[in-house]
Design a protein around this motif. Sequence first.
Motif, short mmCIF file in Angstrom:
data_model
loop_
_atom_site.label_atom_id
_atom_site.label_comp_id
_atom_site.label_asym_id
_atom_site.label_seq_id
_atom_site.Cartn_x
_atom_site.Cartn_y
_atom_site.Cartn_z
N HIS A 111 7.51 2.25 31.17
CA HIS A 111 6.58 3.23 30.60
C HIS A 111 5.15 2.70 30.59
N HIS A 112 5.00 1.39 30.39
CA HIS A 112 3.65 0.82 30.45
C HIS A 112 3.19 0.63 31.90
N TYR A 113 4.14 0.43 32.79
CA TYR A 113 3.80 0.40 34.22
C TYR A 113 3.13 1.72 34.61
N LEU A 114 3.69 2.83 34.17
CA LEU A 114 3.10 4.14 34.47
C LEU A 114 1.72 4.28 33.82
N GLN A 123 3.85 8.16 21.11
CA GLN A 123 4.09 9.55 20.70
C GLN A 123 5.43 10.05 21.23
N VAL A 124 5.73 9.74 22.49
CA VAL A 124 6.98 10.18 23.09
C VAL A 124 8.18 9.60 22.34
N LEU A 125 8.12 8.32 22.02
CA LEU A 125 9.24 7.69 21.33
C LEU A 125 9.38 8.20 19.90
N LEU A 126 8.26 8.43 19.23
CA LEU A 126 8.32 9.01 17.88
C LEU A 126 8.97 10.40 17.92
N ASP A 127 8.61 11.19 18.92
CA ASP A 127 9.21 12.52 19.06
C ASP A 127 10.70 12.42 19.36
N SER A 128 11.08 11.46 20.18
CA SER A 128 12.49 11.28 20.51
C SER A 128 13.28 10.84 19.28
N LEU A 129 12.72 9.95 18.49
CA LEU A 129 13.38 9.52 17.26
C LEU A 129 13.55 10.69 16.29
N ASN A 130 12.54 11.51 16.21
CA ASN A 130 12.60 12.66 15.32
C ASN A 130 13.73 13.62 15.74
N GLN A 149 17.09 12.52 14.44
CA GLN A 149 17.08 12.23 13.01
C GLN A 149 16.94 10.73 12.72
N PHE A 150 16.19 10.06 13.58
CA PHE A 150 15.85 8.64 13.41
C PHE A 150 17.07 7.73 13.45
N ASP A 151 18.09 8.16 14.18
CA ASP A 151 19.28 7.35 14.41
C ASP A 151 19.07 6.56 15.70
N VAL A 152 18.69 5.29 15.57
CA VAL A 152 18.37 4.48 16.75
C VAL A 152 19.60 4.19 17.61
N PHE A 153 20.78 4.43 17.07
CA PHE A 153 22.00 4.22 17.84
C PHE A 153 22.40 5.44 18.65
N ASP A 154 21.68 6.53 18.50
CA ASP A 154 21.96 7.72 19.29
C ASP A 154 21.64 7.40 20.76
N PRO A 155 22.60 7.56 21.66
CA PRO A 155 22.37 7.17 23.07
C PRO A 155 21.26 7.94 23.75
N ARG A 156 20.86 9.07 23.21
CA ARG A 156 19.80 9.85 23.83
C ARG A 156 18.46 9.10 23.84
N ILE A 157 18.28 8.18 22.90
CA ILE A 157 17.04 7.40 22.83
C ILE A 157 16.88 6.51 24.06
N GLN A 158 18.00 6.06 24.61
CA GLN A 158 17.96 5.12 25.73
C GLN A 158 17.90 5.83 27.08
N GLY A 206 16.49 8.20 30.24
CA GLY A 206 15.20 8.50 30.86
C GLY A 206 14.14 7.48 30.50
N VAL A 207 12.96 7.96 30.16
CA VAL A 207 11.86 7.11 29.72
C VAL A 207 11.62 7.39 28.24
N LEU A 208 12.08 6.47 27.41
CA LEU A 208 11.92 6.60 25.95
C LEU A 208 12.55 7.89 25.42
N GLY A 209 13.65 8.30 26.03
CA GLY A 209 14.39 9.44 25.52
C GLY A 209 14.03 10.78 26.14
N VAL A 210 13.12 10.79 27.12
CA VAL A 210 12.76 12.04 27.79
C VAL A 210 12.91 11.85 29.29
N PRO A 211 13.11 12.94 30.06
CA PRO A 211 13.21 12.82 31.52
C PRO A 211 11.96 12.17 32.11
N PRO A 212 12.10 11.32 33.12
CA PRO A 212 10.95 10.63 33.71
C PRO A 212 9.81 11.55 34.12
N LEU A 213 10.12 12.69 34.72
CA LEU A 213 9.06 13.60 35.15
C LEU A 213 8.30 14.18 33.96
#
Length: 304
Positions: free
Chosen positions: A26-29, A261-268, A271-280, A282-289
């Motif tokens: 994500h920082h590469y981008l 911002q993207v990771l905060l939105d993904s956590l929200n 429900q701030f469950d860091v073990f939810d696999p959706r967080i991992q 794509g890129v920080l929980g959202v599709p790369p595009l």
Amino acid sequence: MNGGGSSSLRSAFSYCVQQVRNYDYHHYLCLLELPPEMRKAAFALRAFNVETARAMDVASDPKIGLMRLLWWQEAVDKLYTKKPINHPAAQALFWAISEHNISKPWLKRSVEARIRDAQREVEDMPESIEELEKYAEDTVSTLLYNTLQAGGISSTTADHAASHIGKASGLVLLLKSLPYHCTRNRHQSYIPAKLAEKHGLLVKQGGRSEILLDNDLREGLSNVVFEIASVANAHLVKARELAGKVPKEAKPVLLHSVPVQVLLDSLNKVQFDVFDPRIQRGVLGVPPLLFQFKLKWYSWRAMF
């Protein structure tokens, strides 16, 4: 990206770009949005961060990881005395130091913070969120200060915004990495004792404190994550309040706010469950595009 100078230097920069792309995508981008004249130094600095951030993770023995960090601490000193070092990231960093007058104290502050972290015992943990903020400032904000410096940008306001974005970034990335650190028995290092006790995660036995992360305590952990994420969000808000006073040329450097911002939105969303696999995913929980679209949108609007 052209390396300039010699084939060995070009190879060194190619190594840096590949390391950042592989381990900090994500920082590469974000770095690709920088003006061309800033990218080489930015990739050298970010690769230095990748090397020191991963030192403990890639080592089979914590002592070996600590030795790598101590090697980088010594390497920084050598680079400023013009002593050659046979490591591609160090070679690229030497070029950045020579060409852009990169500040040594910020580089030293970063690696020394990681050394202190590596030297902590497994049962050690920060007392408060403020200690995590200090660690984020030392390891992430300093990187942004150096990148601004590499771009010839001297602005107290930009530095102030970078401080807040670095703290926010450091906090949310620590949250994202909690599941990984749990598997390595290092999760205690990044959950403040005060928050753990407040939400029923702290157990004291035989004069020692331990954090429990059983499934039936998942709600307590989510509450801890929410509080830390709220502090990160507050830093992001403070940084963006400065946007009107930040020089235009500094804003591409501060696009590191977008991953926060993207990771905060993904956590929200989970429900701030860091073990939810959706967080991992794509890129920080959202599709790369979608991530790239958000980044381009902020860049095009000269926002952060």
